[in-house]
Enzyme design. Sequence first.
Site, PDB file in Angstrom:
ATOM      1  N   ASP A 242      37.717  38.279  46.527  1.00  0.00           N
ATOM      2  CA  ASP A 242      37.864  37.313  47.594  1.00  0.00           C
ATOM      3  C   ASP A 242      39.136  37.351  48.237  1.00  0.00           C
ATOM      4  OD1 ASP A 242      35.363  36.220  46.280  1.00  0.00           O
ATOM      5  OD2 ASP A 242      35.279  35.405  48.313  1.00  0.00           O
ATOM      6  N   ASN A 252      38.224  36.163  42.347  1.00  0.00           N
ATOM      7  CA  ASN A 252      36.661  36.583  42.776  1.00  0.00           C
ATOM      8  C   ASN A 252      36.085  35.427  42.275  1.00  0.00           C
ATOM      9  OD1 ASN A 252      34.686  38.187  44.045  1.00  0.00           O
ATOM     10  ND2 ASN A 252      34.140  38.623  41.954  1.00  0.00           N
TER      11      ASN A 252
HETATM   12  O1  MRU Z   1      31.202  31.683  46.962  1.00  0.00           O
HETATM   13  P1  MRU Z   1      30.864  32.997  47.588  1.00  0.00           P
HETATM   14  O2  MRU Z   1      29.288  33.437  47.295  1.00  0.00           O
HETATM   15  O3  MRU Z   1      31.244  33.126  48.910  1.00  0.00           O
HETATM   16  O4  MRU Z   1      31.665  33.952  46.868  1.00  0.00           O
HETATM   17  C1  MRU Z   1      31.401  35.373  46.812  1.00  0.00           C
HETATM   18  C2  MRU Z   1      32.254  36.217  46.024  1.00  0.00           C
HETATM   19  O5  MRU Z   1      32.976  35.769  45.082  1.00  0.00           O
HETATM   20  C3  MRU Z   1      32.239  37.842  46.228  1.00  0.00           C
HETATM   21  O6  MRU Z   1      31.986  38.472  44.736  1.00  0.00           O
HETATM   22  C4  MRU Z   1      33.311  38.226  46.849  1.00  0.00           C
HETATM   23  O7  MRU Z   1      33.171  37.453  48.211  1.00  0.00           O
HETATM   24  C5  MRU Z   1      33.572  39.470  46.839  1.00  0.00           C
HETATM   25  S1  MRU Z   1      32.240  40.344  47.924  1.00  0.00           S
HETATM   26  C6  MRU Z   1      32.726  40.164  49.620  1.00  0.00           C
END
Ligand code: MRU
Length: 361
Positions: A242, A252
Amino acid sequence: MGLVMINEKYQVRMKVNGEHYLTVWMEGQTVCLIDQNALPFNFSVYRSKTYMETCHAIRSMIVRGAGAIGAAAGYAMAQAFMEAPDDIDFIQKARLTIENTRPTAQNLFYAVQRVYEAGQTSTQNALTEAGEIARENIDDGRKIGEYGNELIPEKARLETHCNAGWLAFVDYGSALSPIYIAKEKGKDIFVYVDETRPRAQGARLTAWELKNEKIPHAIIPDNAGAHLMQQGKIDMIIVGADRIAANGDVANKIGTLEKAIAAKTFGIPFYVAAPVSTIDLDCPDGASITIEERSEEEVHYQTGLSDKGEIHKVMVSNPGSPAFNPAFDVTPASYVSAIITNRGIIKPEKEAIKSLMNMVT
Ligand code: MRU
């Protein structure tokens, strides 16, 4: 309109029931999003007509995953320009509202900044820039897939956490993109999918994507990873990101850190796949990354399908007990074997990150 027409320059891959889809796209002034809260039980498209509705979609995770959030946020900024092109206060308030939806994913801030700047000259420029960000997102995912595929040996057994596939981007994805390309190249691979409580992005979304792609996989409980690694059942781990700090620390989905620690213990390569738009050079290290805290309700309740085929929300924990729900964690750079980007594979080190960002493409 289900079939999405895309500039021929960009190859798209995601198909649902034989039809090409993107996770996020725009029709006129409406932002269209595959509703990720409804998956895997229902496939539907959420249409938001205003930037506020798009903000709601980001906050409530109708759209989620760093790349998809970024694309949606860019379109939301463009919507704000379309809604009130001459009202500076409105535009600035809109920018703040979009930026306050979710704090961790760098792509959101990256996209809003680009579209906001483009909109200073004209609304049309804002819209064009938002479209360009979405198209770059597709292209970046494909390149990550091509580079990452080189790391995947024949007969590899991989583990992944959360969802970092098509649904987390506009197409292709980050961590799953190398897996898709490996399959396309005819490699015989198997993927262990961490369920990823509390929102089960692995069990619901990654599993749905892999099944669509006919890639052999199994969903595993979040706490099974270390055991499988100890048993020699996992050859490599690939996760998304992220936000990546200037020193290579990686934020992440919560639970990523535990996998990285276990991987290091058992000598298993731990790769992070992300486009350069996820790297934040203004953020010196992981400790400076804001970690989103989400509602207790997400821990207490799960939504699923009953034997009668009806969707139900049920409480799965002790009524009245408080819960705590950090949505991300930070994996120190020293636990990351390499970062797979759209510009190549690098070591998670300050100098390598800096030269990657300065690379002329
Ligand atoms: O809370 P989310 O579902 O938005 O989190 C997503 C993640 O942690 C993914 O692993 C991350 O965004 C990497 S892939 C673009």
